[in-house]
Design a protein around this motif. Structure first.
Motif, short mmCIF file in Angstrom:
data_model
loop_
_atom_site.label_atom_id
_atom_site.label_comp_id
_atom_site.label_asym_id
_atom_site.label_seq_id
_atom_site.Cartn_x
_atom_site.Cartn_y
_atom_site.Cartn_z
N ALA A 253 41.00 50.65 36.88
CA ALA A 253 39.82 49.77 36.87
C ALA A 253 39.57 49.14 38.23
CB ALA A 253 40.01 48.68 35.81
N PHE A 254 40.66 48.83 38.98
CA PHE A 254 40.53 48.17 40.28
C PHE A 254 41.37 48.91 41.31
CE2 PHE A 254 39.97 44.85 37.04
CZ PHE A 254 38.68 44.42 37.37
N PRO A 255 40.85 49.99 41.89
CA PRO A 255 41.62 50.82 42.81
C PRO A 255 41.69 50.25 44.22
CG PRO A 255 39.44 51.75 42.53
CD PRO A 255 39.51 50.55 41.62
N VAL A 256 42.20 49.04 44.36
CA VAL A 256 42.35 48.40 45.66
C VAL A 256 43.73 47.76 45.74
CG1 VAL A 256 39.91 47.94 46.05
CG2 VAL A 256 41.26 46.31 44.76
N SER A 257 44.12 47.36 46.96
CA SER A 257 45.43 46.74 47.15
C SER A 257 45.51 45.40 46.42
CB SER A 257 45.71 46.52 48.64
OG SER A 257 45.81 47.75 49.32
N GLY A 258 46.72 44.95 46.17
CA GLY A 258 46.88 43.63 45.57
C GLY A 258 47.70 43.61 44.31
N SER A 259 47.77 44.75 43.59
CA SER A 259 48.60 44.85 42.39
C SER A 259 48.26 43.75 41.38
CB SER A 259 50.08 44.79 42.79
OG SER A 259 50.92 45.07 41.70
N ALA A 260 49.28 43.09 40.83
CA ALA A 260 49.06 42.10 39.77
C ALA A 260 48.15 40.97 40.22
CB ALA A 260 50.40 41.54 39.31
N TYR A 261 48.20 40.62 41.50
CA TYR A 261 47.32 39.58 42.03
C TYR A 261 45.86 39.96 41.82
CZ TYR A 261 44.35 37.69 45.75
OH TYR A 261 43.31 37.17 46.45
N THR A 262 45.50 41.17 42.20
CA THR A 262 44.12 41.63 42.06
C THR A 262 43.70 41.68 40.60
OG1 THR A 262 44.25 42.96 44.07
CG2 THR A 262 42.54 43.55 42.50
N TYR A 263 44.55 42.25 39.75
CA TYR A 263 44.19 42.46 38.35
C TYR A 263 43.94 41.14 37.63
CZ TYR A 263 46.49 46.85 39.66
OH TYR A 263 46.87 48.00 40.31
N THR A 264 44.83 40.16 37.82
CA THR A 264 44.66 38.88 37.13
C THR A 264 43.52 38.07 37.74
OG1 THR A 264 46.40 37.95 38.53
CG2 THR A 264 47.04 38.73 36.36
N GLN A 265 43.34 38.21 39.04
CA GLN A 265 42.25 37.48 39.69
C GLN A 265 40.89 37.94 39.15
OE1 GLN A 265 40.24 38.86 43.15
NE2 GLN A 265 41.19 37.24 44.36
N LEU B 77 58.80 39.45 36.33
CA LEU B 77 58.51 39.34 34.90
C LEU B 77 57.23 38.54 34.65
CD1 LEU B 77 62.09 38.82 33.43
CD2 LEU B 77 60.73 40.90 33.53
N ALA B 78 56.96 37.55 35.51
CA ALA B 78 55.70 36.81 35.38
C ALA B 78 54.51 37.74 35.62
CB ALA B 78 55.67 35.65 36.38
N ALA B 79 54.63 38.59 36.65
CA ALA B 79 53.55 39.53 36.95
C ALA B 79 53.38 40.55 35.82
CB ALA B 79 53.85 40.25 38.27
N PHE B 80 54.50 41.06 35.29
CA PHE B 80 54.42 42.02 34.19
C PHE B 80 53.67 41.41 33.00
CE2 PHE B 80 58.59 44.42 35.40
CZ PHE B 80 57.97 44.86 36.55
N SER B 81 53.99 40.18 32.67
CA SER B 81 53.34 39.51 31.54
C SER B 81 51.84 39.41 31.76
CB SER B 81 53.93 38.11 31.35
OG SER B 81 55.32 38.15 31.11
N MET B 82 51.43 38.99 32.95
CA MET B 82 50.01 38.79 33.24
C MET B 82 49.24 40.10 33.29
SD MET B 82 49.63 35.67 33.08
CE MET B 82 47.86 35.83 33.38
N VAL B 83 49.87 41.17 33.77
CA VAL B 83 49.17 42.46 33.81
C VAL B 83 48.93 42.98 32.39
CG1 VAL B 83 49.38 44.89 34.49
CG2 VAL B 83 49.97 43.09 36.11
N ASN B 84 49.89 42.82 31.51
CA ASN B 84 49.69 43.23 30.11
C ASN B 84 48.54 42.45 29.49
OD1 ASN B 84 51.70 45.29 29.38
ND2 ASN B 84 53.21 43.74 29.92
N LEU B 85 48.48 41.16 29.73
CA LEU B 85 47.39 40.35 29.19
C LEU B 85 46.05 40.71 29.84
CD1 LEU B 85 49.07 36.81 28.96
CD2 LEU B 85 48.65 38.45 27.11
N SER B 86 46.09 41.09 31.12
CA SER B 86 44.87 41.47 31.82
C SER B 86 44.23 42.71 31.22
CB SER B 86 45.17 41.71 33.31
OG SER B 86 45.57 40.53 33.94
N VAL B 87 45.05 43.65 30.79
CA VAL B 87 44.51 44.86 30.16
C VAL B 87 43.72 44.50 28.90
CG1 VAL B 87 45.11 47.03 29.00
CG2 VAL B 87 46.32 46.35 31.07
N ILE B 88 44.30 43.64 28.09
CA ILE B 88 43.63 43.23 26.84
C ILE B 88 42.33 42.51 27.15
CG2 ILE B 88 43.86 41.79 24.77
CD1 ILE B 88 46.90 42.20 24.98
#
Length: 463
Positions: A73-85, A364-375
């Motif tokens: 969905a977001f093919p740019v740098s940043g990983s979990a930061y980008t996705y949750t932002q 683990l904080a990032a993993f949690s937020m990425v899972n929630l970001s998908v939903i």
């Protein structure tokens, strides 16, 4: 001079195909890391380490799928930061990126510490900090020179690691065939729960799950992948599966060859005892050499990843914009890389135990937020959307929800010290964010996606 007259700003170089991305993930993962926690978890599971690895692999796969969905969905740098932002807003995105940095900033340092410790055992007259400093400076040079050079080194490092695993597997099978023992368990026994039931297996899996850190690092290379929407998600899942397979095979053969962990000279260095039993002095020396090379590769790739996250946050203005600077010739985030190296200098004064307490919390904080970001992103996007299909509810609802629950469960394994360090780091982030937004009265800077289409078009042309 108008903005159109300004020279174009350098961008990260798109040079990585699917194979290179998987190699990056595996180098970050460090296949030889199976020997780092081998004795500790073998002891806690009473020689049922393979079963713990199976549980850890299953748990990590759900989160790996979530990373793949968001990378698409977001093919740019940043990983979990980008996705949750982009999903929950700038405040949550900043705190996720800030927390993730705690983990990423100290992972290179731990690798440099390990290099110093292991080489000091072979060259006791030379202090460990000398080796740590030399590897730190060499990693910095490689990262500034560019991702293509890093990729070439990754090929060699993964090849050496796989060679060690293959040699160990062959010698372990030979040992089992030529020196059979009545104490050798059945082929399936290491995969079954021990006398303590599933509890020790799950507890061991919670520790081993952190060995899979690496699949998420692939997502930080979205702007350097030739076809990020296709290749990043695939590389994330393949890194998890291949790394998990290596861990499971090695731990299974080890359980058969060395059925009683009580025979280890030192639980912390059980990998050395394992190598000595199947291959003698030569394999032990080869193991130490490959372990050091693997730690160097992991230190290099972890620095690449965190420098991309810092670069993204600096480019957005969340961190000082100097961190969003690219080298005009090599097109690498050299300022961010130097900043990471400065933090890694702590390897010269900290012990391994002290450094280890500073990681895990952020991941683990990032993993949690990425899972929630998908939903949130796929099922409840901004502005609404048509009702999701049954398949979408499973793919973007059920699977990430399972990943979130499993990640929360992993949190229960963290030590009190880790929580203290992690929460203190988060508090510093909240204070910085309050200053940045003038008491939360202003929105924090967010990623400018006006160039997203240009990035996608560039990736399509490169492919």
């Amino acid at each position: 001079m108008t903005t159109t007259d300004l020279p174009p700003q350098p961008r990260l170089k798109r040079a990585l195909g699917p194979t290179a991305l998987v190699l990056f993930g595996l180098t970050y993962l460090a296949p030889v890391t199976v020997f780092t926690t081998y004795g500790i978890v073998t002891q806690s599971t009473d020689n049922h380490l393979p079963s713990a690895y199976v549980v850890a692999l299953v748990a990590m796969l759900f989160t790996a799928l979530s990373y793949g969905a968001m990378a698409r969905a977001f093919p740019v740098s940043g990983s979990a930061y980008t996705y949750t932002q982009q999903t929950f807003g700038g405040h949550v995105g900043f705190l996720t990126g800030w927390t993730l940095m705690l983990d990423y900033l100290f992972l290179p340092m731990i690798n440099f510490l390990l290099i110093g410790l292991y080489l000091n055992t072979q060259f006791p007259d030379i202090p460990g900090w000398v080796f740590a400093l030399a590897s730190l400076l060499l990693v910095l040079v490689f990262n500034v020179l560019g991702i293509t050079l890093v990729n070439r080194l990754n090929v060699a490092i993964v090849a050496l690691s796989v060679l060690l695993v293959v040699v160990f597997a062959v010698l372990a099978i030979k040992e089992l065939l030529t020196n059979p023992s009545s104490e050798t368990p059945s082929l399936i026994e290491p995969f079954l729960p021990g006398k303590g039931g599933l509890g020790p297996v799950f507890a061991g899996a919670a520790v081993l799950a952190l060995s899979f850190l690496g699949f998420d690092a692939v997502s930080t290379l979205s702007e350097e992948a030739k076809n990020p929407k296709r290749d990043i998600p695939r590389a994330i899942v393949l890194t998890t599966l291949i790394g998990g397979a290596i861990f499971i095979v090695v731990s299974w053969l080890g359980a058969l060859v060395y059925p009683d962990w009580r025979d280890f000279a030192e639980v912390d260095s059980a990998g050395v005892d394992l190598m000595a039993k199947v291959g003698g002095t030569f394999l032990t020396s080869f193991f130490v050499a490959v372990y050091v090379v693997g730690a160097f590769g992991s230190g290099m790739t972890t620095q690449v990843s965190v420098s991309r996250i810092i670069y993204s946050m600096g480019r957005d203005g969340v961190l000082p914009r100097i961190f969003g600077t690219l080298h005009t010739r090599f097109r690498t985030p050299w300022v961010a890389a130097v900043a990471v190296s400065v933090v890694s200098l702590l390897a010269l004064v900290l012990t391994l135990d002290q450094a280890a307490t500073m990681i895990s919390f952020g991941a683990l904080a990032a993993f949690s937020m990425v899972n929630l970001s998908v939903i949130k992103h796929h099922l409840f996007p901004k502005g609404g959307r048509t009702a999701p299909s049954a398949g979408e509810w499973v793919r973007y609802g059920v699977l990430p929800a399972i990943g979130f629950v499993l990640t929360v469960w992993l949190w229960t394994s963290l030590t009190a010290t880790t929580f203290i360090v992690g929460l203190s780091w988060m508090l510093v982030g909240v204070i910085y964010l309050a200053v940045l937004t003038r008491g939360f009265r202003r929105r924090p800077p967010t990623m400018d996606f006006s160039e997203k289409e240009e990035l996608e078009e560039e990736a399509a042309r490169a492919s």
